[in-house]
Scaffold this motif. Sequence first.
Motif, PDB file in Angstrom:
ATOM      1  N   ARG A  54       0.825  -1.208   0.000  1.00 11.67           N
ATOM      2  CA  ARG A  54       0.000   0.000   0.000  1.00 11.67           C
ATOM      3  C   ARG A  54       0.856   1.253   0.000  1.00 11.67           C
ATOM      4  O   ARG A  54       0.612   2.204  -0.725  1.00 11.67           O
ATOM      5  CB  ARG A  54      -0.873   0.019   1.254  1.00 11.67           C
ATOM      6  CG  ARG A  54      -2.007  -0.946   1.177  1.00 11.67           C
ATOM      7  CD  ARG A  54      -2.721  -0.931   2.488  1.00 11.67           C
ATOM      8  NE  ARG A  54      -3.958  -1.663   2.438  1.00 11.67           N
ATOM      9  CZ  ARG A  54      -4.803  -1.748   3.456  1.00 11.67           C
ATOM     10  NH1 ARG A  54      -4.512  -1.152   4.589  1.00 11.67           N
ATOM     11  NH2 ARG A  54      -5.897  -2.424   3.346  1.00 11.67           N
ATOM     12  N   MET A  55       1.877   1.225   0.841  1.00 12.77           N
ATOM     13  CA  MET A  55       2.755   2.379   0.960  1.00 12.77           C
ATOM     14  C   MET A  55       3.442   2.635  -0.385  1.00 12.77           C
ATOM     15  O   MET A  55       3.569   3.784  -0.812  1.00 12.77           O
ATOM     16  CB  MET A  55       3.795   2.097   2.041  1.00 12.77           C
ATOM     17  CG  MET A  55       4.626   3.267   2.385  1.00 12.77           C
ATOM     18  SD  MET A  55       3.771   4.360   3.497  1.00 12.77           S
ATOM     19  CE  MET A  55       4.382   3.777   5.062  1.00 12.77           C
ATOM     20  N   THR A  56       3.883   1.567  -1.024  1.00  7.09           N
ATOM     21  CA  THR A  56       4.556   1.727  -2.311  1.00  7.09           C
ATOM     22  C   THR A  56       3.604   2.308  -3.344  1.00  7.09           C
ATOM     23  O   THR A  56       3.979   3.196  -4.110  1.00  7.09           O
ATOM     24  CB  THR A  56       5.088   0.363  -2.791  1.00  7.09           C
ATOM     25  OG1 THR A  56       5.826  -0.234  -1.738  1.00  7.09           O
ATOM     26  CG2 THR A  56       5.967   0.516  -4.008  1.00  7.09           C
ATOM     27  N   ILE A  57       2.360   1.836  -3.349  1.00  4.29           N
ATOM     28  CA  ILE A  57       1.380   2.341  -4.315  1.00  4.29           C
ATOM     29  C   ILE A  57       1.156   3.838  -4.082  1.00  4.29           C
ATOM     30  O   ILE A  57       1.102   4.623  -5.018  1.00  4.29           O
ATOM     31  CB  ILE A  57       0.041   1.592  -4.179  1.00  4.29           C
ATOM     32  CG1 ILE A  57       0.231   0.115  -4.522  1.00  4.29           C
ATOM     33  CG2 ILE A  57      -1.029   2.207  -5.075  1.00  4.29           C
ATOM     34  CD1 ILE A  57      -0.938  -0.752  -4.139  1.00  4.29           C
ATOM     35  N   LEU A  58       1.066   4.214  -2.824  1.00  6.12           N
ATOM     36  CA  LEU A  58       0.789   5.620  -2.516  1.00  6.12           C
ATOM     37  C   LEU A  58       1.973   6.519  -2.881  1.00  6.12           C
ATOM     38  O   LEU A  58       1.788   7.644  -3.330  1.00  6.12           O
ATOM     39  CB  LEU A  58       0.459   5.771  -1.030  1.00  6.12           C
ATOM     40  CG  LEU A  58      -0.139   7.101  -0.588  1.00  6.12           C
ATOM     41  CD1 LEU A  58      -0.996   6.886   0.643  1.00  6.12           C
ATOM     42  CD2 LEU A  58       0.890   8.147  -0.292  1.00  6.12           C
ATOM     43  N   LEU A  59       3.190   6.025  -2.685  1.00  5.18           N
ATOM     44  CA  LEU A  59       4.356   6.897  -2.852  1.00  5.18           C
ATOM     45  C   LEU A  59       4.936   6.900  -4.265  1.00  5.18           C
ATOM     46  O   LEU A  59       5.645   7.827  -4.636  1.00  5.18           O
ATOM     47  CB  LEU A  59       5.440   6.527  -1.838  1.00  5.18           C
ATOM     48  CG  LEU A  59       5.050   6.741  -0.367  1.00  5.18           C
ATOM     49  CD1 LEU A  59       6.196   6.351   0.547  1.00  5.18           C
ATOM     50  CD2 LEU A  59       4.653   8.189  -0.117  1.00  5.18           C
ATOM     51  N   THR A  60       4.637   5.858  -5.041  1.00  2.00           N
ATOM     52  CA  THR A  60       5.205   5.797  -6.392  1.00  2.00           C
ATOM     53  C   THR A  60       4.862   7.016  -7.255  1.00  2.00           C
ATOM     54  O   THR A  60       5.727   7.522  -7.969  1.00  2.00           O
ATOM     55  CB  THR A  60       4.801   4.483  -7.081  1.00  2.00           C
ATOM     56  OG1 THR A  60       5.336   3.401  -6.324  1.00  2.00           O
ATOM     57  CG2 THR A  60       5.325   4.399  -8.496  1.00  2.00           C
ATOM     58  N   PRO A  61       3.624   7.539  -7.200  1.00  2.00           N
ATOM     59  CA  PRO A  61       3.334   8.725  -8.028  1.00  2.00           C
ATOM     60  C   PRO A  61       4.134   9.963  -7.635  1.00  2.00           C
ATOM     61  O   PRO A  61       4.140  10.940  -8.374  1.00  2.00           O
ATOM     62  CB  PRO A  61       1.833   8.967  -7.787  1.00  2.00           C
ATOM     63  CG  PRO A  61       1.302   7.664  -7.346  1.00  2.00           C
ATOM     64  CD  PRO A  61       2.394   7.021  -6.565  1.00  2.00           C
ATOM     65  N   PHE A  62       4.813   9.962  -6.495  1.00  2.00           N
ATOM     66  CA  PHE A  62       5.655  11.097  -6.114  1.00  2.00           C
ATOM     67  C   PHE A  62       6.932  11.170  -6.941  1.00  2.00           C
ATOM     68  O   PHE A  62       7.597  12.191  -6.966  1.00  2.00           O
ATOM     69  CB  PHE A  62       6.043  11.019  -4.625  1.00  2.00           C
ATOM     70  CG  PHE A  62       4.945  11.473  -3.695  1.00  2.00           C
ATOM     71  CD1 PHE A  62       3.773  12.010  -4.189  1.00  2.00           C
ATOM     72  CD2 PHE A  62       5.097  11.375  -2.328  1.00  2.00           C
ATOM     73  CE1 PHE A  62       2.771  12.441  -3.344  1.00  2.00           C
ATOM     74  CE2 PHE A  62       4.098  11.796  -1.466  1.00  2.00           C
ATOM     75  CZ  PHE A  62       2.928  12.328  -1.968  1.00  2.00           C
ATOM     76  N   SER A  71      11.761  15.225  -4.591  1.00  2.00           N
ATOM     77  CA  SER A  71      10.861  14.079  -4.713  1.00  2.00           C
ATOM     78  C   SER A  71      11.318  12.919  -3.822  1.00  2.00           C
ATOM     79  O   SER A  71      10.516  12.323  -3.100  1.00  2.00           O
ATOM     80  CB  SER A  71      10.782  13.664  -6.181  1.00  2.00           C
ATOM     81  OG  SER A  71      10.892  12.304  -6.332  1.00  2.00           O
ATOM     82  N   ILE A  72      12.608  12.626  -3.839  1.00  2.00           N
ATOM     83  CA  ILE A  72      13.104  11.497  -3.039  1.00  2.00           C
ATOM     84  C   ILE A  72      12.946  11.786  -1.545  1.00  2.00           C
ATOM     85  O   ILE A  72      12.500  10.923  -0.787  1.00  2.00           O
ATOM     86  CB  ILE A  72      14.571  11.182  -3.405  1.00  2.00           C
ATOM     87  CG1 ILE A  72      14.611  10.571  -4.809  1.00  2.00           C
ATOM     88  CG2 ILE A  72      15.197  10.217  -2.398  1.00  2.00           C
ATOM     89  CD1 ILE A  72      15.972  10.447  -5.400  1.00  2.00           C
ATOM     90  N   PHE A  73      13.247  13.012  -1.154  1.00  2.00           N
ATOM     91  CA  PHE A  73      13.100  13.341   0.265  1.00  2.00           C
ATOM     92  C   PHE A  73      11.641  13.278   0.700  1.00  2.00           C
ATOM     93  O   PHE A  73      11.326  12.850   1.808  1.00  2.00           O
ATOM     94  CB  PHE A  73      13.709  14.713   0.576  1.00  2.00           C
ATOM     95  CG  PHE A  73      15.159  14.623   0.898  1.00  2.00           C
ATOM     96  CD1 PHE A  73      15.564  14.193   2.170  1.00  2.00           C
ATOM     97  CD2 PHE A  73      16.123  14.904  -0.051  1.00  2.00           C
ATOM     98  CE1 PHE A  73      16.907  14.072   2.465  1.00  2.00           C
ATOM     99  CE2 PHE A  73      17.476  14.772   0.233  1.00  2.00           C
ATOM    100  CZ  PHE A  73      17.863  14.357   1.495  1.00  2.00           C
ATOM    101  N   THR A  74      10.744  13.702  -0.195  1.00  2.00           N
ATOM    102  CA  THR A  74       9.328  13.654   0.162  1.00  2.00           C
ATOM    103  C   THR A  74       8.867  12.213   0.322  1.00  2.00           C
ATOM    104  O   THR A  74       8.078  11.891   1.218  1.00  2.00           O
ATOM    105  CB  THR A  74       8.497  14.374  -0.910  1.00  2.00           C
ATOM    106  OG1 THR A  74       9.083  15.638  -1.143  1.00  2.00           O
ATOM    107  CG2 THR A  74       7.067  14.550  -0.465  1.00  2.00           C
ATOM    108  N   VAL A  75       9.364  11.326  -0.548  1.00  2.00           N
ATOM    109  CA  VAL A  75       9.023   9.910  -0.415  1.00  2.00           C
ATOM    110  C   VAL A  75       9.469   9.401   0.957  1.00  2.00           C
ATOM    111  O   VAL A  75       8.709   8.766   1.690  1.00  2.00           O
ATOM    112  CB  VAL A  75       9.678   9.083  -1.538  1.00  2.00           C
ATOM    113  CG1 VAL A  75       9.611   7.602  -1.231  1.00  2.00           C
ATOM    114  CG2 VAL A  75       8.996   9.371  -2.862  1.00  2.00           C
TER     115      VAL A  75
END
Lengths: 722, 73
Positions: A421-429, A461-465
């Motif tokens: 779930r976490m990966t799905i949510l963060l991938t669009p970042f 982007s990476i830091f936000t992830v």
Amino acid sequence: MNINLALVGNPNSGKTTMFNELTGSSQYVGNWPGVTVEKKQGKLKKHKDISIIDLPGIYSLSPYTLEEVITRDYLIDEKPDVIINIVDASNMERNLYLTTQLVETGIPTVVALNMIDVVNKNGDKIDVAELSKELGCPVIETSAIKGNGIRALASESIELAKSNKENIIKNIFSDKIEDSINEISELIKNDIDDESNKYWYSIKLFEQDEKIIDKLNLSETKQNKIKQIVEKLEEEFDDDAEGIVTTERYNYIEKVIFKCYKKVYREMTNSDKIDSIVTNKWLALPIFFGILWLIYYVSISTVGDWTIGYVEDFFGIIQDGSISVLTNLGASEWTLDLVGNGIIGSIGAIFTFVPQLMILFFFLSLLEDSGYMARVAFIMDRIFRKFGLSGKSFIPMLIGTGCSIPGIMASRTIENEKDRRMTILLTPFIPCGAKLPVFAMFIAMMFSEQTWVGPSIYIISIFTVIISGIFLKKTKFFAGEPAPFVMELPTYKIPRLKGVAIHMWEKAKSFIKKAGTIIFVSSVVIWLLQSFSFSLEYLPPERVSESMLAGIGEAIRWVFVPLGFGDSWAPAVASMTGLIAKEVVVATFASVGNAMPIQFTQVTAFAFMIFTLFAAPCFAAIGAMRREFGNWKLTLFAVGYQTGLAYILALLVNAIGSIIFKGSQVTTSKTLNISAMEEASESAVVNGDIVLIVFGIILLVAIAIGVTNKIRNSKKHIAVSK
Amino acid sequence: MKRLENIEPGSTVKVKKLDGKGAVRRRIMDMGITKGTKIFIRKIAPLGDPIEVTVRGYELSLRKEDANKIVVE
């Protein structure tokens, strides 16, 4: 007569291959109601009345993972006619652990001793007749990959279903345990309608399985009595009931293996040799990045990029062709616009990605089928778990630099529900390929002298992830008991082309279907809004400022005032049209900018980029998120989180930027130069070395972790020696 | 009490006891690490965690925090 055959087995036992062999191509893929675990169903080849249900790959029938609970519930409540248990013959000891549990369900079981070719090649010997006797059910030797034994397996299963011959339940536990289980059996005999799975229920009650205790709704006295029986033995064995049962199961299997399996001594298998290089302390990371770079290079940069050209040409021809046909038929201007730009144009935009995706999926399937994906998780886990992800999250995010949709879809390889779930949510970042033209446009027009802006987008982007991961870990959707990261590292295999091709095609098909429909509908809607005024008068592109879209933009632009780009309706509308596809943002600026000047300062331009980077992804990606999450609630939460975060970050950029740079040229408004816009967005300002930047950052993080490890260890040594 | 987490790669140990409870403990046992099982520690991942072991004839990776729950001799 309708017969249901359920395929059950460990992950990596060749279950999917077996399913494909048994069903041919007539299969249906869906999700289990309410959850994201894939549900595959098909008909046995040449038997329309025999269904095959592919249950999720599991190691046990414990009550702790979603996949296991689904399988249990299906077996006990739906009662398939026969269980086909796929057992990896080259890894029998652990595979038979599940078998012993399946036999106890009382459903006639047939064991498919799969990958028997590997065993034979190694020179090992299995006494099949003896094994069948020990397990209490028929055993068929198969090799799904080579297509051997499939027919025998099918006919044995059908025969078993017709004769309804029950398994012989062997007493695999020691006498004391067996006595207690029988005692429980006697106690609950009136609470269970079905005699055949009474034994199974009794064992589960002995294990104090909470799901079963709730389900059976036993009287308090009975529950207490069972508890007494269990506690007495727990004390005697100095272990809890679950531990006793598991240990005795494995002890029994050890005996069976000793009797039936003659193993030739081997020093080092090929798989071991490969592994010693691929996960070597020093070579692992370089090899990993090398492989990723190659995949990325081929599927996104070179071959993938060429195919985009072909697809664009192809759709260009269709577009021109249909427009000339329609013109000849005397179609009106707006019909031409709808068909040419609204429908064909937007579908074409989606299809440009399909060949790229297929190449990408081809490589991913190779990684998956060869066994390397598990090693990726092994190598990368240390970094990713720190922010609520797992080692396997790396692949979806890397793919996300191309397009979020396949990235989100690739998250399916993550077994752990929370990590997934976490990966799905963060991938669009992760800035996807479609967002690049937006950044490229702004960089070329507003930041032509600031070379740091492009890379800074990636770093932000990476830091936000990372920060989102750490934060979200604490919210209710992602918090909870930590799941163990106990993962099998399967032996390396040479992937089979057929399997890889099926894999690739299935992914591409579902992409086209889902993305295609969502994009199609939403593109038509946006086209209508942008081409008609509220009085439903058709407007040619230059009169866009009179359209419904402009009206809506005018109505909502106040939302963006705090972010600095709400002074005119164009950026507001561009943010909305970005929901179709992020490239459309540039197109919107272009078409609106022709009709009226659009102004930005460097600060507001940066705020706009940040908003575009993190806000809700395009409809197709939202659709993919919905599909992988399995429900709208979580999807809406994710989209809300993404948009909310985007808003806050853009707000911060605007507020802080306006204060720091007050009065300087950074806050001076500048009109976007529309004539140079399309060109600017095509230029490779940020396209260049994205992968290298991403890799560089991750490599740095890896090195930092390595160094801190060393320091911490040496400190420990000092402390110990003191 | 020695724990699996602290064993040097290349050595073989025997499981004495499993600490912890619930899902984590059950998962470890389901994968074949039960009382009396022999475990060979193959290697540590390049970044220091997780570890890779051979158990019941196959390769298994587990994080150090989970390996810490396995008491060995």
